[in-house]
Scaffold this active site. Structure first.
Site, PDB file in Angstrom:
ATOM      1  N   CYS A   8       0.866  -1.188   0.000  1.00  0.00           N
ATOM      2  CA  CYS A   8       0.000   0.000   0.000  1.00  0.00           C
ATOM      3  C   CYS A   8       0.898   1.232   0.000  1.00  0.00           C
ATOM      4  O   CYS A   8       2.070   1.151  -0.393  1.00  0.00           O
ATOM      5  CB  CYS A   8      -0.995  -0.023   1.157  1.00  0.00           C
ATOM      6  SG  CYS A   8      -0.288   0.121   2.810  1.00  0.00           S
ATOM      7  N   ASN A  11       2.114   1.618   4.401  1.00  0.00           N
ATOM      8  CA  ASN A  11       2.400   0.382   5.130  1.00  0.00           C
ATOM      9  C   ASN A  11       2.049   0.489   6.618  1.00  0.00           C
ATOM     10  O   ASN A  11       2.690  -0.111   7.481  1.00  0.00           O
ATOM     11  CB  ASN A  11       3.863  -0.069   4.961  1.00  0.00           C
ATOM     12  CG  ASN A  11       4.132  -1.514   5.385  1.00  0.00           C
ATOM     13  OD1 ASN A  11       5.227  -1.855   5.833  1.00  0.00           O
ATOM     14  ND2 ASN A  11       3.160  -2.390   5.258  1.00  0.00           N
ATOM     15  N   CYS A  13      -1.740   1.063   7.314  1.00  0.00           N
ATOM     16  CA  CYS A  13      -3.184   0.773   7.395  1.00  0.00           C
ATOM     17  C   CYS A  13      -3.577  -0.483   6.628  1.00  0.00           C
ATOM     18  O   CYS A  13      -3.883  -1.518   7.221  1.00  0.00           O
ATOM     19  CB  CYS A  13      -4.006   1.965   6.873  1.00  0.00           C
ATOM     20  SG  CYS A  13      -3.871   3.441   7.902  1.00  0.00           S
ATOM     21  N   ARG A  14      -3.607  -0.406   5.289  1.00  0.00           N
ATOM     22  CA  ARG A  14      -4.198  -1.488   4.495  1.00  0.00           C
ATOM     23  C   ARG A  14      -3.289  -2.705   4.359  1.00  0.00           C
ATOM     24  O   ARG A  14      -3.735  -3.847   4.558  1.00  0.00           O
ATOM     25  CB  ARG A  14      -4.569  -0.979   3.089  1.00  0.00           C
ATOM     26  CG  ARG A  14      -5.698  -0.003   3.076  1.00  0.00           C
ATOM     27  CD  ARG A  14      -5.783   0.727   1.749  1.00  0.00           C
ATOM     28  NE  ARG A  14      -4.598   1.553   1.522  1.00  0.00           N
ATOM     29  CZ  ARG A  14      -4.313   2.169   0.386  1.00  0.00           C
ATOM     30  NH1 ARG A  14      -5.114   2.041  -0.641  1.00  0.00           N
ATOM     31  NH2 ARG A  14      -3.220   2.910   0.290  1.00  0.00           N
ATOM     32  N   SER A  15      -2.021  -2.513   3.951  1.00  0.00           N
ATOM     33  CA  SER A  15      -1.195  -3.703   3.694  1.00  0.00           C
ATOM     34  C   SER A  15      -0.809  -4.455   4.971  1.00  0.00           C
ATOM     35  O   SER A  15      -0.759  -5.691   4.942  1.00  0.00           O
ATOM     36  CB  SER A  15       0.029  -3.386   2.818  1.00  0.00           C
ATOM     37  OG  SER A  15       0.901  -2.479   3.412  1.00  0.00           O
ATOM     38  N   ASP A 127      -8.868   3.498   1.367  1.00  0.00           N
ATOM     39  CA  ASP A 127      -7.806   3.743   2.344  1.00  0.00           C
ATOM     40  C   ASP A 127      -8.405   4.317   3.625  1.00  0.00           C
ATOM     41  O   ASP A 127      -8.832   5.478   3.652  1.00  0.00           O
ATOM     42  CB  ASP A 127      -6.786   4.717   1.754  1.00  0.00           C
ATOM     43  CG  ASP A 127      -5.530   4.798   2.611  1.00  0.00           C
ATOM     44  OD1 ASP A 127      -5.582   4.372   3.784  1.00  0.00           O
ATOM     45  OD2 ASP A 127      -4.504   5.274   2.095  1.00  0.00           O
TER      46      ASP A 127
HETATM   47  P1  4NP Z   1      -1.955   2.975   3.891  1.00  0.00           P
HETATM   48  O1  4NP Z   1      -2.597   4.361   4.349  1.00  0.00           O
HETATM   49  O2  4NP Z   1      -1.339   3.212   2.547  1.00  0.00           O
HETATM   50  O3  4NP Z   1      -3.135   2.050   3.827  1.00  0.00           O
HETATM   51  O4  4NP Z   1      -0.958   2.603   4.963  1.00  0.00           O
HETATM   52  C1  4NP Z   1      -1.859   5.549   4.437  1.00  0.00           C
HETATM   53  C2  4NP Z   1      -1.073   5.781   5.544  1.00  0.00           C
HETATM   54  C3  4NP Z   1      -0.378   6.970   5.651  1.00  0.00           C
HETATM   55  C4  4NP Z   1      -0.466   7.917   4.645  1.00  0.00           C
HETATM   56  C5  4NP Z   1      -1.253   7.672   3.533  1.00  0.00           C
HETATM   57  C6  4NP Z   1      -1.946   6.490   3.430  1.00  0.00           C
HETATM   58  N1  4NP Z   1       0.237   9.141   4.743  1.00  0.00           N
HETATM   59  O5  4NP Z   1       0.078   9.996   3.860  1.00  0.00           O
HETATM   60  O6  4NP Z   1       0.986   9.326   5.719  1.00  0.00           O
END
Ligand code: 4NP
Length: 160
Positions: A8, A11, A13-15, A127
């Site tokens: 993702c 790294n 939340c989703r993955s 997300d």
């Molecule tokens: P992820 O979500 O890709 O599912 O881990 C996000 C976590 C942090 C950020 C964006 C998406 N960020 O911009 O910090």
């Protein structure tokens, strides 16, 4: 050993959710010695961090283990090291392919989780970092992980 990498953006939340959920299913099926699972982000903002509080709470609520998981970034060697590189959205797939370079052009081992669920309208896993809805993401991740395990069984584990 068959390697599965979930990708993702951050790294956190989703993955990591997908990593923990899929590992839980792999262990429940007695395949822990056959399939190894990891996750990584295309961005570098959260390197070394534990999963997001919302992901941790969701995994706790569903009784899914996630000890020891820390955010890391996608690296060029991941392409050779994993058999399935499962991206959460189109940007993640584009960015991961950019890291891997031209050797992965058109290679089907890099794909999106939602490609496994064509009957669902969404083509990207939402997300929860932005939506705040971790349960909605979990439902798609869990369904996608079931489908992924089916696919691995068909492609690599016939008879196991
Ligand atoms: P992820 O979500 O890709 O599912 O881990 C996000 C976590 C942090 C950020 C964006 C998406 N960020 O911009 O910090």
């Amino acid at each position: 050993m068959i390697g599965v990498l979930f990708v993702c953006l951050g790294n956190i939340c989703r993955s990591p959710m997908a990593e923990a959920v899929f590992r839980g299913k792999v262990e429940a099926e007695g395949l822990a010695d056959t399939i190894r699972v990891d996750s990584a982000g295309t961005g570098d903002w959260h390197l070394g961090k534990v999963p997001h509080e919302g992901t941790r709470r969701l995994l706790d609520d569903h009784g899914i283990a996630y000890e020891g998981m820390r955010a890391r970034q996608v690296r060029i060697d991941d392409y050779a090291d994993f058999d399935y590189i499962v991206c959460m959205d189109s940007n993640n797939e584009r960015d991961a392919r950019a890291v891997f370079g031209s050797k992965c052009d058109g290679h089907p081992k890099v794909f999106k989780l939602m490609d496994l669920l064509p009957e669902r309208k969404a083509s990207d896993v939402p997300d929860p970092y932005y939506t705040g809805n971790f349960e909605e993401t979990y439902e798609l991740v869990s369904e996608g992980c079931d489908r992924l395990l089916d696919r691995i069984r068909q492609e690599k584990l016939a008879g196991v």
